[in-house]
Motif scaffolding. Sequence first.
Motif, mmCIF file in Angstrom:
data_model
loop_
_atom_site.group_PDB
_atom_site.id
_atom_site.type_symbol
_atom_site.label_atom_id
_atom_site.label_comp_id
_atom_site.label_asym_id
_atom_site.label_seq_id
_atom_site.Cartn_x
_atom_site.Cartn_y
_atom_site.Cartn_z
ATOM 1 N N MET A 1 0.755 -1.431 0.150
ATOM 2 C CA MET A 1 0.045 0.113 -0.037
ATOM 3 C C MET A 1 0.845 1.375 0.031
ATOM 4 O O MET A 1 1.643 1.441 0.995
ATOM 5 N N LYS A 4 -1.352 5.178 2.784
ATOM 6 C CA LYS A 4 -2.605 4.673 3.673
ATOM 7 C C LYS A 4 -3.758 5.528 3.315
ATOM 8 O O LYS A 4 -3.765 6.843 3.510
ATOM 9 N N ILE A 49 -8.954 0.861 5.401
ATOM 10 C CA ILE A 49 -9.005 0.246 6.817
ATOM 11 C C ILE A 49 -9.261 1.177 7.771
ATOM 12 O O ILE A 49 -8.721 2.117 8.290
ATOM 13 N N TYR A 50 -10.532 0.887 8.358
ATOM 14 C CA TYR A 50 -10.982 1.434 9.583
ATOM 15 C C TYR A 50 -10.055 1.371 10.875
ATOM 16 O O TYR A 50 -9.446 0.131 11.122
ATOM 17 N N ASN A 51 -9.483 2.421 11.179
ATOM 18 C CA ASN A 51 -8.836 2.440 12.410
ATOM 19 C C ASN A 51 -9.376 2.294 13.672
ATOM 20 O O ASN A 51 -9.991 3.408 14.265
ATOM 21 N N ARG A 52 -9.353 1.378 14.092
ATOM 22 C CA ARG A 52 -10.098 1.218 15.340
ATOM 23 C C ARG A 52 -9.571 1.911 16.747
ATOM 24 O O ARG A 52 -10.149 2.055 17.653
ATOM 25 N N ARG A 53 -8.127 1.998 16.809
ATOM 26 C CA ARG A 53 -7.569 2.696 17.740
ATOM 27 C C ARG A 53 -7.701 3.937 17.901
ATOM 28 O O ARG A 53 -8.294 4.513 19.058
ATOM 29 N N ALA A 54 -8.217 4.904 16.742
ATOM 30 C CA ALA A 54 -8.274 6.184 16.444
ATOM 31 C C ALA A 54 -9.812 6.254 17.248
ATOM 32 O O ALA A 54 -10.084 7.006 18.067
ATOM 33 N N SER A 56 -11.635 4.230 19.078
ATOM 34 C CA SER A 56 -11.602 3.847 20.451
ATOM 35 C C SER A 56 -11.029 4.858 21.392
ATOM 36 O O SER A 56 -11.633 5.174 22.300
ATOM 37 N N LEU A 57 -10.072 5.456 20.947
ATOM 38 C CA LEU A 57 -9.421 6.688 21.691
ATOM 39 C C LEU A 57 -10.759 7.759 21.822
ATOM 40 O O LEU A 57 -10.706 8.216 22.893
ATOM 41 N N LEU A 117 -5.597 -1.370 26.768
ATOM 42 C CA LEU A 117 -6.094 -1.522 25.540
ATOM 43 C C LEU A 117 -7.480 -0.936 25.784
ATOM 44 O O LEU A 117 -8.270 -0.937 24.520
ATOM 45 N N GLN B 116 -7.440 -3.640 11.677
ATOM 46 C CA GLN B 116 -8.204 -2.302 12.449
ATOM 47 C C GLN B 116 -7.493 -2.006 13.822
ATOM 48 O O GLN B 116 -7.308 -1.002 14.015
ATOM 49 N N ASP B 140 0.475 -6.342 2.657
ATOM 50 C CA ASP B 140 0.601 -5.086 2.015
ATOM 51 C C ASP B 140 0.132 -3.873 3.118
ATOM 52 O O ASP B 140 0.318 -2.759 2.673
#
Lengths: 340, 340
Positions: A1, A4, A49-54, A56-57, A117, B116, B140
């Motif tokens: 990729m 991003k 791709i969904y960023n779950r950390r962001a 979730s924060l 987490l 994610q 990737d």
Amino acid sequence: MAQKVKLSTIAETLGLSTATVSLALRDSPLVAEITRERIKEEARVSGYIYNRRAASLRTSKSGIVGVCVHDIMNPFYGEILKSVENELDRHRQTFVLCNHYDELSKQRAFLETMLQLGADGLIMSPAIGTPASDIRLAEDNDLPVTLIARTVDGSGVTSFRGDDTYGMSLVVDHLIAEGHRKIAMIGGTDLTSTGRDRELGYRQALERAGIDYRPDWRIQGPRSRHSGFDAAAEFLALPDRPDAVVCFSDLVALGLMYGLARAGLRPGIDIAVCGYDDIDEAAIAMPPLTTVSNGQSEVGQRAAGALLARLAGEPARESLELITPHLRIRRSSRLGGTGD
Amino acid sequence: MAQKVKLSTIAETLGLSTATVSLALRDSPLVAEITRERIKEEARVSGYIYNRRAASLRTSKSGIVGVCVHDIMNPFYGEILKSVENELDRHRQTFVLCNHYDELSKQRAFLETMLQLGADGLIMSPAIGTPASDIRLAEDNDLPVTLIARTVDGSGVTSFRGDDTYGMSLVVDHLIAEGHRKIAMIGGTDLTSTGRDRELGYRQALERAGIDYRPDWRIQGPRSRHSGFDAAAEFLALPDRPDAVVCFSDLVALGLMYGLARAGLRPGIDIAVCGYDDIDEAAIAMPPLTTVSNGQSEVGQRAAGALLARLAGEPARESLELITPHLRIRRSSRLGGTGD
DNA sequence: CTGAAAGCGCTTACAG
DNA sequence: CTGAAAGCGCTTACAG
């Protein structure tokens, strides 16, 4: 990729704001149907791709549930976990597993990780020696806990487990009804509620039948197939050897039967052996094993359900939910009898 | 917890900046020893919990490694995972487990979740039908993958597994040396590399000995204790019944032995049975099971090691690392013989 | 129905 | 040796 793709990438490409894209991807009715479709299509083709950390924060929801047990290789826990997994899957919760092997330090490291987490909840079968304060630490930090299989006094949370005292008394009653008076108990430890309760059931049943408890016929310790196997030698050396054995678990009973067979004693013919838990293997073992169905799938399902209810806002309360066990009579306990 | 303690809370309390606190908590030599101690002490007493989501968002390292296998209740995988766990623990990686039960959709959901969450790496035994593109998708997106037990052609990554073809031929050679000519093979499927390779070893060994392969003596399918048990009936109904059986795995062999014993046939006396994997139970089973040690702990350890190397920056390359299996001869295959 | 802006709690150059 | 400021990628009021 190469680069991003994030929400803002999609927003720019489509000439929209990130707010709109965010809402659309979560199917908000606030965004027009047609815009929603355009956005989703773009997300798909761009490999977003969904960023779950962001997320979730921002939301302080992680979609993670921690599960910590003695050892997932033990089919007893495995069967519970399968039904927990089923239940959590349907609620799209990711399920993070950990073995503590009854080491408090391992359990604590896991608890700490879950806290870090931002896990949404925790299901655990507490390690030997777990203080109530460990569970309150989690609860105080917005991490709801549900206990399975074992109990911790003063934890302030709900526990689900089989009624071990009653269940073990069913087995012993059955052996007595089959005419046995000399009944040993092998396996388990005083250090867990399970061990204590099962031993209590054994002693109570003997007492009710007017049979004296003999400490030398109580072999503590074994809790695995291997240690059950090893216990055969100890059992065979017992003075005034019993002709029936109740084991702490099926695993112990299956190992013991291997050990007895190796020594030339035929379980189910020369000696009665019973297990506890009714794991899948019990029904096909040779001989088929008399045991107590301990409601693993019910424990798992109800524990997961209770945790989900907590996530939905239900307050904590200390309670013990006992699942009623059922006796499964098979050939291992019916000397000279018939059965499957 | 009335109020959540964060870095800035500590910084304010102590009259320092968050930068200093952040560095101190990670033991940076940039912060004076004495300041570091004050900060750590304050973190301790205030009940500070490190927010890994926030850190991970910033650094794009999560400290999470995903592990996905067919079924962790299968002792074969359980034994591999134990050594993976050991290795990862030492590097303070959190280890997230998942069963895919050979459902591609489950495996994909897990892969998506790992992406994610920004997992650092993935160890997997790919589900039946896994296309190489699924693995490349992970790679990737900066998610290094190491494969265990099974291989996917064109994946571009390293796989660790036992040399199944060679291992199975060892067992069959042994049975032939014991005088058997009529040898069935039970269990396994063409759909996995493991199944194909073990069958190949069986056929090659027969061929080398000048024994014709008989398709009717090849019962495909069983891969669990239960299905091994069920296969006993099918085996017993075979025309011109073989007097020896090699099984796809120990679990299948153990189940089969239960089934044969129930039908009155004594494994190790009336019929030779061999397994594959040398799980813990094989040595204590009755009769003790002849099998092939498949190097589970070596697979786990090396796979984890290879992944850690990738995390440390080593580039991906497609390679197959074969662990050499060893024959373990026990009583189940020595009709009328002696042994442990 | 859509957008501009703030903020979740960290870490990381950069400056001093 | 320590601090001010930007930014990771989202979501959520709030405004229009």
